[in-house]
Write an enzyme that holds these catalytic residues in place. Structure first.
Site, PDB file in Angstrom:
ATOM      1  N   SER A   1       4.694  -2.539   4.189  1.00 54.52           N
ATOM      2  CA  SER A   1       4.463  -2.571   2.907  1.00 54.52           C
ATOM      3  C   SER A   1       5.985  -1.865   2.099  1.00 54.52           C
ATOM      4  O   SER A   1       5.551  -1.484   0.975  1.00 54.52           O
ATOM      5  CB  SER A   1       3.398  -2.393   2.235  1.00 54.52           C
ATOM      6  OG  SER A   1       2.554  -3.399   2.434  1.00 54.52           O
TER       7      SER A   1
ATOM      8  N   GLU B   1      12.201  -7.619  10.935  1.00 59.99           N
ATOM      9  CA  GLU B   1      10.547  -7.005  11.670  1.00 59.99           C
ATOM     10  C   GLU B   1       9.544  -8.300  11.544  1.00 59.99           C
ATOM     11  O   GLU B   1       9.986  -9.182  11.074  1.00 59.99           O
ATOM     12  CB  GLU B   1      10.094  -5.916  10.666  1.00 59.99           C
ATOM     13  CG  GLU B   1       9.960  -6.145   9.160  1.00 59.99           C
ATOM     14  CD  GLU B   1       9.232  -5.026   8.516  1.00 59.99           C
ATOM     15  OE1 GLU B   1       8.128  -4.979   7.985  1.00 59.99           O
ATOM     16  OE2 GLU B   1      10.133  -4.030   8.233  1.00 59.99           O
TER      17      GLU B   1
ATOM     18  N   TYR C   1       4.311  -4.991  -5.085  1.00 58.38           N
ATOM     19  CA  TYR C   1       2.660  -5.130  -5.677  1.00 58.38           C
ATOM     20  C   TYR C   1       2.901  -4.566  -7.162  1.00 58.38           C
ATOM     21  O   TYR C   1       1.552  -4.683  -7.513  1.00 58.38           O
ATOM     22  CB  TYR C   1       2.109  -4.176  -4.460  1.00 58.38           C
ATOM     23  CG  TYR C   1       2.202  -4.567  -3.258  1.00 58.38           C
ATOM     24  CD1 TYR C   1       1.572  -5.730  -2.822  1.00 58.38           C
ATOM     25  CD2 TYR C   1       2.807  -3.879  -2.147  1.00 58.38           C
ATOM     26  CE1 TYR C   1       1.762  -6.378  -1.468  1.00 58.38           C
ATOM     27  CE2 TYR C   1       3.151  -4.219  -0.881  1.00 58.38           C
ATOM     28  CZ  TYR C   1       2.447  -5.408  -0.612  1.00 58.38           C
ATOM     29  OH  TYR C   1       2.426  -5.938   0.779  1.00 58.38           O
TER      30      TYR C   1
ATOM     31  N   GLY D   1       0.555 -10.022   4.284  1.00 56.91           N
ATOM     32  CA  GLY D   1      -0.383 -10.116   3.144  1.00 56.91           C
ATOM     33  C   GLY D   1      -0.785 -11.307   2.936  1.00 56.91           C
ATOM     34  O   GLY D   1      -0.192 -12.259   2.968  1.00 56.91           O
TER      35      GLY D   1
ATOM     36  N   ASP E   1      10.499 -11.584   9.205  1.00 57.06           N
ATOM     37  CA  ASP E   1      11.414 -11.157   8.041  1.00 57.06           C
ATOM     38  C   ASP E   1      12.850 -10.965   8.759  1.00 57.06           C
ATOM     39  O   ASP E   1      13.055 -10.550   9.598  1.00 57.06           O
ATOM     40  CB  ASP E   1      10.991  -9.780   7.313  1.00 57.06           C
ATOM     41  CG  ASP E   1       9.497  -9.652   6.626  1.00 57.06           C
ATOM     42  OD1 ASP E   1       9.049 -10.956   6.674  1.00 57.06           O
ATOM     43  OD2 ASP E   1       9.082  -8.616   6.255  1.00 57.06           O
TER      44      ASP E   1
ATOM     45  N   ASN F   1       5.446  -9.045  11.254  1.00 58.09           N
ATOM     46  CA  ASN F   1       4.294  -8.324  10.627  1.00 58.09           C
ATOM     47  C   ASN F   1       3.075  -9.293  10.935  1.00 58.09           C
ATOM     48  O   ASN F   1       2.995 -10.537  10.892  1.00 58.09           O
ATOM     49  CB  ASN F   1       4.126  -8.440   9.282  1.00 58.09           C
ATOM     50  CG  ASN F   1       5.403  -7.457   8.259  1.00 58.09           C
ATOM     51  OD1 ASN F   1       5.172  -6.466   8.274  1.00 58.09           O
ATOM     52  ND2 ASN F   1       6.573  -8.287   8.366  1.00 58.09           N
TER      53      ASN F   1
ATOM     54  N   ARG G   1       4.261 -12.778   9.985  1.00 61.35           N
ATOM     55  CA  ARG G   1       5.434 -13.202   9.272  1.00 61.35           C
ATOM     56  C   ARG G   1       6.581 -12.607   9.700  1.00 61.35           C
ATOM     57  O   ARG G   1       6.609 -11.368   9.780  1.00 61.35           O
ATOM     58  CB  ARG G   1       5.167 -12.716   7.801  1.00 61.35           C
ATOM     59  CG  ARG G   1       6.099 -13.329   6.928  1.00 61.35           C
ATOM     60  CD  ARG G   1       5.885 -12.679   5.559  1.00 61.35           C
ATOM     61  NE  ARG G   1       6.479 -11.252   5.565  1.00 61.35           N
ATOM     62  CZ  ARG G   1       5.793 -10.293   5.226  1.00 61.35           C
ATOM     63  NH1 ARG G   1       4.470 -10.254   4.655  1.00 61.35           N
ATOM     64  NH2 ARG G   1       6.394  -8.967   5.383  1.00 61.35           N
TER      65      ARG G   1
ATOM     66  N   GLU H   1      -1.418   1.449   3.129  1.00 55.23           N
ATOM     67  CA  GLU H   1      -1.381   0.029   2.687  1.00 55.23           C
ATOM     68  C   GLU H   1      -2.924  -0.189   2.475  1.00 55.23           C
ATOM     69  O   GLU H   1      -3.193  -1.379   2.332  1.00 55.23           O
ATOM     70  CB  GLU H   1      -0.782  -0.824   3.456  1.00 55.23           C
ATOM     71  CG  GLU H   1       0.636  -0.403   3.975  1.00 55.23           C
ATOM     72  CD  GLU H   1       1.144  -1.376   5.200  1.00 55.23           C
ATOM     73  OE1 GLU H   1       1.540  -2.486   4.658  1.00 55.23           O
ATOM     74  OE2 GLU H   1       1.345  -0.976   6.177  1.00 55.23           O
TER      75      GLU H   1
END
Length: 325
Positions: free
Chosen positions: A152, A276, A221, A282, A262, A278, A260, A15
């Site tokens: 990612s 998950e 991305y 990002g 998800d 994070n 974050r 990443e």
């Protein structure tokens, strides 16, 4: 006096490029009247430029606080956090344990399950394990196959049959020794931003609308075709439950600063699953973590301010702890 912020980014990880983009956005969002930026770039071979942070208290009097912007391996998994703890430097984001647990998808699921939080059925296999495909037979196709410690969507595949499962396992094994195989959920992908130390708050959630079969690295991305809905179009009760689960997941892993979370919302049952968490989400121009807080009334620059404040608050609290007899 300006606060001197060391931004650490890049890293020896799949990443790397995402980290560079996130760091550039964060540095651009820092108020030059408040902050002096000190850049620490780590290349893909692990070399620090201009030089490494030394794991020794007092070795860096020029740094007031560190903002690690390292997604994935060697940055989001507790290793960088351990270095900064040894250096006795305040830093943004989760500590060592929360970072390590959150990064390891199996351990995150175990911790959430212990708190009776909903996670998708899964099987764990090892790189090169004999009978790995047969071990997954308890789960119905389609299956998602993921390296246990990466983000990612790097190394993730969706397998519709045994042949695709073998290929997916081989790909995931390139990125980790431990592989998570999950029951595929047909439904909606949702995200929720969490912010805080002892009293975390959850943002309004957003929905991700992938342009491909699932929200993979290219979709995130490169293709610029995935769509988002902010806020997510959900019934009020579902929104409230999702926000509650986001905070409970955050607390379960012991997170601080930011994360974050998800989710998957299964179409056939209406059930929410934690996918998950994070701990260094990002921060690129298209990233949803800052966008969710902006929607809630906290613009990018104010979010950066708050994250730095939380880092300093936690470090001050840690100073009250004795480490010797």
């Amino acid at each position: 006096m300006k606060l001197r912020v060391a931004v650490v980014y890049g890293g020896r990880t799949g990443e790397h490029e995402v980290s560079v983009r996130s760091a550039r956005a964060i540095m651009a969002g820092m108020d030059p009247a408040k902050y002096e930026k000190i850049e620490y770039f780590i290349d893909q071979q692990g070399k620090w430029m201009p030089g490494p942070i030394v794991p020794e208290p007092g070795a860096h009097p020029e740094i007031d606080v560190v903002f690690p912007v390292l997604h994935g391996t060697f940055g989001e998994d507790g290793t960088m956090q351990g270095l900064l703890e040894l250096a006795d430097l305040p830093y943004v984001g989760a500590g060592v344990l929360a970072s390590a647990v959150s990064m390891d998808k199996e351990m995150m699921k175990r911790v959430c399950a212990e708190r009776l939080l909903p996670v998708v059925d899964y099987v764990t296999v090892s790189r090169g394990e004999e009978g790995a495909v047969a071990k997954c037979a308890t789960l119905p196709f389609p299956l998602f196959v993921k390296p246990a410690n990466l983000g990612s969507s790097v190394g993730i595949s969706k397998a519709h049959d045994a042949a695709e499962l073998e290929t997916a396992l081989a790909l995931a094994a390139q990125y980790d020794n431990k592989i998570i195989v999950e029951r595929g959920i047909t439904g909606r992908e949702l995200e929720c931003a969490v912010l805080g130390n002892d009293e975390p708050m959850a943002s309004m959630p957003c929905e991700i609308l992938p342009s491909r079969e699932f929200y993979d690295y290219e979709d995130k991305y490169l293709l610029d075709k995935a769509e988002t809905r902010l806020p997510a179009d959900l019934p009020r009760d579902t929104t409230m439950e999702l926000r509650r689960l986001a905070v409970e997941c955050y607390r379960a892993v012991g997170c601080e600063g930011m994360a974050r979370v998800d989710f998957l919302l299964e179409a056939s049952t209406g059930k929410l699953y934690i996918n998950e968490i994070n701990t260094i989400p990002g921060f690129t121009s298209i990233s949803m973590y800052p966008k969710m807080w902006e929607h809630c009334g906290t613009p990018f620059a104010a979010l950066v301010d708050r994250l730095i404040e939380l880092a300093l608050e936690r470090h001050k609290r840690k100073k009250a702890t004795r480490f010797t007899r």
